[in-house]
Design an enzyme around this catalytic site. Structure first.
Site, PDB file in Angstrom:
ATOM      1  N   ASP A 270     -14.055  24.780  -7.608  1.00  0.00           N
ATOM      2  CA  ASP A 270     -14.071  24.082  -6.318  1.00  0.00           C
ATOM      3  C   ASP A 270     -13.008  24.650  -5.394  1.00  0.00           C
ATOM      4  O   ASP A 270     -13.181  24.673  -4.186  1.00  0.00           O
ATOM      5  CB  ASP A 270     -13.670  22.583  -6.416  1.00  0.00           C
ATOM      6  CG  ASP A 270     -14.490  21.787  -7.386  1.00  0.00           C
ATOM      7  OD1 ASP A 270     -15.642  22.164  -7.620  1.00  0.00           O
ATOM      8  OD2 ASP A 270     -13.950  20.781  -7.899  1.00  0.00           O
TER       9      ASP A 270
ATOM     10  N   HIS B 164     -12.291  20.987 -10.026  1.00  0.00           N
ATOM     11  CA  HIS B 164     -12.720  22.049 -10.948  1.00  0.00           C
ATOM     12  C   HIS B 164     -12.106  23.349 -10.421  1.00  0.00           C
ATOM     13  O   HIS B 164     -11.986  23.528  -9.204  1.00  0.00           O
ATOM     14  CB  HIS B 164     -14.226  22.286 -10.928  1.00  0.00           C
ATOM     15  CG  HIS B 164     -15.087  21.102 -11.216  1.00  0.00           C
ATOM     16  ND1 HIS B 164     -15.447  20.197 -10.272  1.00  0.00           N
ATOM     17  CD2 HIS B 164     -15.714  20.724 -12.357  1.00  0.00           C
ATOM     18  CE1 HIS B 164     -16.245  19.282 -10.803  1.00  0.00           C
ATOM     19  NE2 HIS B 164     -16.421  19.578 -12.074  1.00  0.00           N
TER      20      HIS B 164
HETATM   21  C1  GLO Z   1     -21.295  15.074 -13.313  1.00  0.00           C
HETATM   22  C2  GLO Z   1     -19.929  14.704 -13.570  1.00  0.00           C
HETATM   23  C3  GLO Z   1     -18.966  15.714 -13.006  1.00  0.00           C
HETATM   24  C4  GLO Z   1     -17.628  15.581 -13.639  1.00  0.00           C
HETATM   25  C5  GLO Z   1     -16.765  16.746 -13.304  1.00  0.00           C
HETATM   26  C6  GLO Z   1     -15.440  16.679 -13.902  1.00  0.00           C
HETATM   27  O1  GLO Z   1     -22.180  14.293 -13.324  1.00  0.00           O
HETATM   28  O2  GLO Z   1     -19.686  13.423 -13.096  1.00  0.00           O
HETATM   29  O3  GLO Z   1     -18.885  15.599 -11.622  1.00  0.00           O
HETATM   30  O4  GLO Z   1     -17.011  14.404 -13.300  1.00  0.00           O
HETATM   31  O5  GLO Z   1     -17.372  17.907 -13.753  1.00  0.00           O
HETATM   32  O6  GLO Z   1     -15.474  16.682 -15.261  1.00  0.00           O
END
Ligand code: GLO
Ligand code: NI
Ligand code: NI
Ligand code: NI
Length: 407
Positions: free
Chosen positions: A71, A68
């Site tokens: 992150d 993200h």
């Molecule tokens: C949350 C999701 C999240 C997504 C991430 C990417 O439960 O699994 O981690 O995978 O935001 O879209």
């Protein structure tokens, strides 16, 4: 099928749990030992973390990673500063990608952590929040393109509702539809041609998430004429939260040519939330690979470990053990799935089971070349004896066990 095991197992490491996870849970703060953090939320720390991240992924031998926007770089005091922070870290990521050959599976925007997204992002009741989300996706798309990302993901975050008394569902879905169209337009404009992936998930963080499962997402995409640009990113633990199995979600999506990628993890039968544990169960990984093989395997997608180690055991070495365990479980699962497919074991069950559609009235039904009138005439003439029994069903779970034992 002319593909190697590696082509089927495009493993990917997630930035958020692996390098940003603190080991916190709803009952306590972080416990993780993270020697790469200097205790500040500075750009310098983020750049250093990026180098450590690549050292980890390189040692692991995984070909991909995913992140993200938030992150990888800290938020600044303004959107402009936040974007500058992002650019600084992206420069390091780019260098590291070139140095190691590790590639970006997908990028995405975190539009759920910051309190501004309390009521959603594209479906927020505040137009300025929708605008902010738009600006954020624009930048995240640019960054994903800059780093050669193969896909771009939208997990719904807080796109959903807590309370129907003050929610206009129709409007929120319309906003989400037009938001995605803006993203499609901008991707075209900057020449980003990887697929967009929606990641279905029910129940958290809002009580009712709009993208609750594969069926809901596919229906939404059709209704807003987005199926040319989107596929799905299917996560194991989200499937089970929705009351489905991973196999169900993949088969349902695959039947409509909608599998894009997977977030590989596992839930816990004893826990009711998205616990994001590393997959170690051969049944699960075999079933997952069976479905991926059935629909031609992953092309731009990957096996992305959206998983974290448990609170009580979080030291850097655990990150290696956890990923290696997950990779092994998937490699074994792929072998088992390949053996089942080589024997055509399941195809044979299916073709036998549907044999009555091979000719006569069955063929007409299959081709949509009959009518209720004709079906009635057929029944009256033939008699309903064959309609009163549907044949013996095999104990398919036992068949599966045979292969698990053998591989
Ligand atoms: C949350 C999701 C999240 C997504 C991430 C990417 O439960 O699994 O981690 O995978 O935001 O879209
Ligand atoms: Ni996920
Ligand atoms: Ni999840
Ligand atoms: Ni998750």
């Amino acid at each position: 099928e002319g593909k190697t095991m590696k082509d089927h197992l495009r493993f990917s490491v997630v930035y958020w749990h692996t390098f940003r996870g603190t080991g916190s849970d709803p009952f306590g703060p972080g416990t993780a030992v993270r020697p790469w953090e200097d205790g500040t939320d500075s750009v310098e720390n983020a750049c250093n973390r990026a180098r450590v991240a690549f050292e980890f992924i390189e040692k692991l031998g995984a070909p991909f990673y995913a992140f993200h926007d938030r992150d990888i770089a800290p938020e600044g005091a303004s959107l402009a500063e936040t974007n500058r922070n992002l650019d600084a870290v992206v420069a390091v990521l780019k260098e590291e990608q070139q140095r190691t050959g590790i590639k970006l599976l997908w990028g995405t925007a975190n539009m759920f952590s910051n309190p501004r997204f309390m009521h959603g992002a594209a479906t927020s009741c505040n137009a300025d929040v929708v605008a902010y989300a738009g600006a954020q996706v624009k930048k995240a798309l640019e960054v994903t393109k800059e780093l050669g990302g193969e896909n771009y993901v939208f997990w719904g975050g807080r796109e959903g509702y807590q309370n129907l008394y003050n929610t206009d569902i129709r409007r929120e879905l319309d906003h989400l539809g037009s938001f995605f169209h803006m993203a499609v337009d901008y991707a075209k404009e900057i020449g980003f041609d990887g697929p967009f992936l929606i990641e279905p998930k029910p129940k958290e963080p809002t009580k009712h998430q709009y993208d609750s499962d594969a069926a809901a997402c596919i229906n939404f995409l059709r209704a807003y004429e987005l199926t040319d640009h989107f596929k799905l990113n299917i996560e194991t633990n989200h499937a089970t939260l929705a009351g489905h199995s991973m196999m169900h979600e993949l088969d349902y999506a695959g039947a409509q040519d909608m599998i894009g990628s997977i977030d590989a993890n596992t839930g816990d039968m004893l826990l009711g939330w998205d616990t994001d544990q590393f997959p170690t169960d051969y049944y699960l990984t075999s079933q997952t690979m069976l479905m991926l093989l059935k629909y031609g395997g992953l092309t731009t997608g990957g096996v992305n470990f959206d998983a974290k180690v448990r609170r009580e055991s979080f030291e850097p070495i655990d990150l290696f053990y956890a990923h290696i365990g997950g990779m092994d479980a998937f490699a074994r699962g792929l072998k088992i799935a390949a053996a089942i497919r080589a024997d055509k074991a399941l195809e044979n069950f299916v073709s036998e089971r549907y044999a009555s559609f091979d000719s006569g009235i069955g063929q007409k039904i299959e081709q949509g070349k009959t009518s209720l009138k004709e079906l009635e005439a057929y029944m009256l003439e033939k008699g309903e004896a064959d309609a009163n029994q549907s044949g013996r069903q095999e104990m398919l779970e036992n068949v599966f066990n045979r292969y698990i034992d053998r591989a």
